[in-house]
Write a protein that holds these residues in place. Structure first.
Motif, PDB file in Angstrom:
ATOM      1  N   ARG A 122     -18.460 -50.831 -31.052  1.00  0.00           N
ATOM      2  CA  ARG A 122     -19.171 -51.222 -32.279  1.00  0.00           C
ATOM      3  C   ARG A 122     -20.665 -50.937 -32.161  1.00  0.00           C
ATOM      4  O   ARG A 122     -21.300 -51.300 -31.171  1.00  0.00           O
ATOM      5  CB  ARG A 122     -18.917 -52.711 -32.518  1.00  0.00           C
ATOM      6  CG  ARG A 122     -19.581 -53.234 -33.758  1.00  0.00           C
ATOM      7  CD  ARG A 122     -19.059 -54.613 -34.092  1.00  0.00           C
ATOM      8  NE  ARG A 122     -19.821 -55.176 -35.189  1.00  0.00           N
ATOM      9  CZ  ARG A 122     -19.442 -56.222 -35.887  1.00  0.00           C
ATOM     10  NH1 ARG A 122     -18.306 -56.834 -35.608  1.00  0.00           N
ATOM     11  NH2 ARG A 122     -20.184 -56.684 -36.869  1.00  0.00           N
ATOM     12  N   HIS A 123     -21.216 -50.318 -33.186  1.00  0.00           N
ATOM     13  CA  HIS A 123     -22.637 -49.945 -33.151  1.00  0.00           C
ATOM     14  C   HIS A 123     -23.164 -49.689 -34.566  1.00  0.00           C
ATOM     15  O   HIS A 123     -22.396 -49.584 -35.526  1.00  0.00           O
ATOM     16  CB  HIS A 123     -22.833 -48.681 -32.308  1.00  0.00           C
ATOM     17  CG  HIS A 123     -22.189 -47.462 -32.904  1.00  0.00           C
ATOM     18  ND1 HIS A 123     -20.843 -47.194 -32.757  1.00  0.00           N
ATOM     19  CD2 HIS A 123     -22.691 -46.450 -33.651  1.00  0.00           C
ATOM     20  CE1 HIS A 123     -20.548 -46.073 -33.391  1.00  0.00           C
ATOM     21  NE2 HIS A 123     -21.648 -45.596 -33.964  1.00  0.00           N
ATOM     22  N   LEU A 124     -24.480 -49.527 -34.634  1.00  0.00           N
ATOM     23  CA  LEU A 124     -25.159 -49.099 -35.849  1.00  0.00           C
ATOM     24  C   LEU A 124     -25.703 -47.703 -35.544  1.00  0.00           C
ATOM     25  O   LEU A 124     -26.095 -47.433 -34.415  1.00  0.00           O
ATOM     26  CB  LEU A 124     -26.303 -50.083 -36.107  1.00  0.00           C
ATOM     27  CG  LEU A 124     -26.844 -50.299 -37.517  1.00  0.00           C
ATOM     28  CD1 LEU A 124     -25.742 -50.732 -38.472  1.00  0.00           C
ATOM     29  CD2 LEU A 124     -27.936 -51.381 -37.473  1.00  0.00           C
ATOM     30  N   ASP A 125     -25.765 -46.819 -36.535  1.00  0.00           N
ATOM     31  CA  ASP A 125     -26.157 -45.435 -36.240  1.00  0.00           C
ATOM     32  C   ASP A 125     -27.665 -45.226 -36.139  1.00  0.00           C
ATOM     33  O   ASP A 125     -28.118 -44.093 -36.021  1.00  0.00           O
ATOM     34  CB  ASP A 125     -25.603 -44.489 -37.307  1.00  0.00           C
ATOM     35  CG  ASP A 125     -24.157 -44.124 -37.025  1.00  0.00           C
ATOM     36  OD1 ASP A 125     -23.671 -44.406 -35.922  1.00  0.00           O
ATOM     37  OD2 ASP A 125     -23.511 -43.542 -37.920  1.00  0.00           O
ATOM     38  N   THR A 126     -28.430 -46.299 -36.147  1.00  0.00           N
ATOM     39  CA  THR A 126     -29.888 -46.121 -36.175  1.00  0.00           C
ATOM     40  C   THR A 126     -30.559 -46.597 -34.892  1.00  0.00           C
ATOM     41  O   THR A 126     -31.739 -46.832 -34.861  1.00  0.00           O
ATOM     42  CB  THR A 126     -30.504 -46.907 -37.348  1.00  0.00           C
ATOM     43  OG1 THR A 126     -29.995 -48.228 -37.286  1.00  0.00           O
ATOM     44  CG2 THR A 126     -30.149 -46.275 -38.654  1.00  0.00           C
ATOM     45  N   GLU A 166     -22.231 -51.705 -39.445  1.00  0.00           N
ATOM     46  CA  GLU A 166     -21.770 -51.503 -38.073  1.00  0.00           C
ATOM     47  C   GLU A 166     -20.329 -51.006 -38.117  1.00  0.00           C
ATOM     48  O   GLU A 166     -19.584 -51.307 -39.055  1.00  0.00           O
ATOM     49  CB  GLU A 166     -21.860 -52.828 -37.298  1.00  0.00           C
ATOM     50  CG  GLU A 166     -23.285 -53.270 -37.101  1.00  0.00           C
ATOM     51  CD  GLU A 166     -23.415 -54.411 -36.090  1.00  0.00           C
ATOM     52  OE1 GLU A 166     -22.389 -54.941 -35.629  1.00  0.00           O
ATOM     53  OE2 GLU A 166     -24.565 -54.767 -35.782  1.00  0.00           O
ATOM     54  N   HIS A 167     -19.962 -50.236 -37.114  1.00  0.00           N
ATOM     55  CA  HIS A 167     -18.631 -49.631 -37.105  1.00  0.00           C
ATOM     56  C   HIS A 167     -18.249 -49.264 -35.684  1.00  0.00           C
ATOM     57  O   HIS A 167     -19.097 -49.270 -34.789  1.00  0.00           O
ATOM     58  CB  HIS A 167     -18.630 -48.383 -38.002  1.00  0.00           C
ATOM     59  CG  HIS A 167     -19.704 -47.404 -37.632  1.00  0.00           C
ATOM     60  ND1 HIS A 167     -21.022 -47.574 -38.009  1.00  0.00           N
ATOM     61  CD2 HIS A 167     -19.683 -46.278 -36.886  1.00  0.00           C
ATOM     62  CE1 HIS A 167     -21.747 -46.578 -37.518  1.00  0.00           C
ATOM     63  NE2 HIS A 167     -20.951 -45.770 -36.822  1.00  0.00           N
ATOM     64  N   GLU A 168     -16.981 -48.969 -35.475  1.00  0.00           N
ATOM     65  CA  GLU A 168     -16.540 -48.529 -34.155  1.00  0.00           C
ATOM     66  C   GLU A 168     -15.366 -47.572 -34.278  1.00  0.00           C
ATOM     67  O   GLU A 168     -14.686 -47.546 -35.310  1.00  0.00           O
ATOM     68  CB  GLU A 168     -16.160 -49.723 -33.279  1.00  0.00           C
ATOM     69  CG  GLU A 168     -14.852 -50.387 -33.617  1.00  0.00           C
ATOM     70  CD  GLU A 168     -14.499 -51.494 -32.606  1.00  0.00           C
ATOM     71  OE1 GLU A 168     -14.535 -52.666 -33.012  1.00  0.00           O
ATOM     72  OE2 GLU A 168     -14.181 -51.172 -31.443  1.00  0.00           O
TER      73      GLU A 168
HETATM   74 MN    MN Z   1     -21.585 -44.246 -35.567  1.00  0.00          MN
END
Ligand code: MN
Ligand code: OGA
Length: 210
Positions: free
Chosen positions: A124-128, A188-190
């Motif tokens: 899980r993360h944010l792309d920024t 957020e996504h994974e």
């Molecule tokens: Mn991503």
């Protein structure tokens, strides 16, 4: 606006973004276009020019491996003869449309091929998180085979904050030709662990600053 033509496909993407901060469309590229892009990706992957992905330069590689396990190859948009021109022509047209209809101010973009080998995932993360707030929209286009089965895993889980403070999660399966667009700074996504090699083009539409 007399020369403006409404594009139903682009409108579908924009509707999703406005209503839920993400959208999933299945018909952005034709099966033939996806086949060409998949072949090009696989040919380059065989050449061994993909790099182990990173998440910034301050984290050691062991930690990185525990966060993401994909291999990437950044695409060069100036190589106009490349099969990837199919991808960029459409994306550039879409960007023009976005800027014109939504005043998004997209000025730059960056895209890479990605291969998730069997067992790979991306936590899980944010792309920024790379000191870069210029990323506005994340775009992922899946290049898997037509016989991709949900049992292979590798779904993109998108977490959606709810007004009551809870969160909802939607699972997006990486079906060939499927395009996912979401707000880079918000969601957020994974990528869940994958049981088969998983292929995609991933990238970001960015504003001018940093
Ligand atoms: Mn991503
Ligand atoms: C990424 C990412 C999602 C996907 O590369 O940052 O979140 O479905 N990819 O491949």
């Amino acid at each position: 606006m007399s020369d403006f033509e409404l594009n139903p496909l682009y409108e579908k993407v924009i509707d999703g973004l406005l209503q839920q901060h993400y959208s999933v469309v299945d018909d952005f590229f034709s099966a033939e276009e996806i086949g060409i892009l998949r072949s090009s990706l696989l040919a380059k992957y065989e050449e061994d020019i993909f790099k182990k992905s990173a998440i910034g330069n301050t984290v050691n590689t062991q930690v990185v491996a525990a966060i993401r396990g994909d291999f990437i190859l950044w695409l060069d948009e100036t190589d106009t003869d490349a099969p990837e021109g199919i991808f960029f022509n459409k994306v550039n047209d879409f960007v023009q449309y976005l800027n014109r209809t939504c005043y998004m101010g997209i000025a730059r973009q960056e895209f890479h091929y990605a291969v998730y080998p069997e067992g790979a995932f991306y936590k899980r993360h944010l792309d920024t998180f790379q000191n870069d707030s210029s990323r506005k929209l994340s775009i992922v286009c899946y290049l898997n085979d037509e016989d991709w089965n949900p049992e292979y895993g590798g779904e993109l889980a998108i977490y959606l904050p709810q007004p009551d403070g809870t969160e909802k999660c939607v699972d997006v399966y990486p079906l060939p030709g499927r395009l996912v667009v979401f707000e880079s700074q918000l969601l957020e996504h994974e990528v869940k662990p994958v049981k088969r090699e998983r292929l995609s083009i991933t990238g970001w539409l960015k504003t001018g600053g940093f």
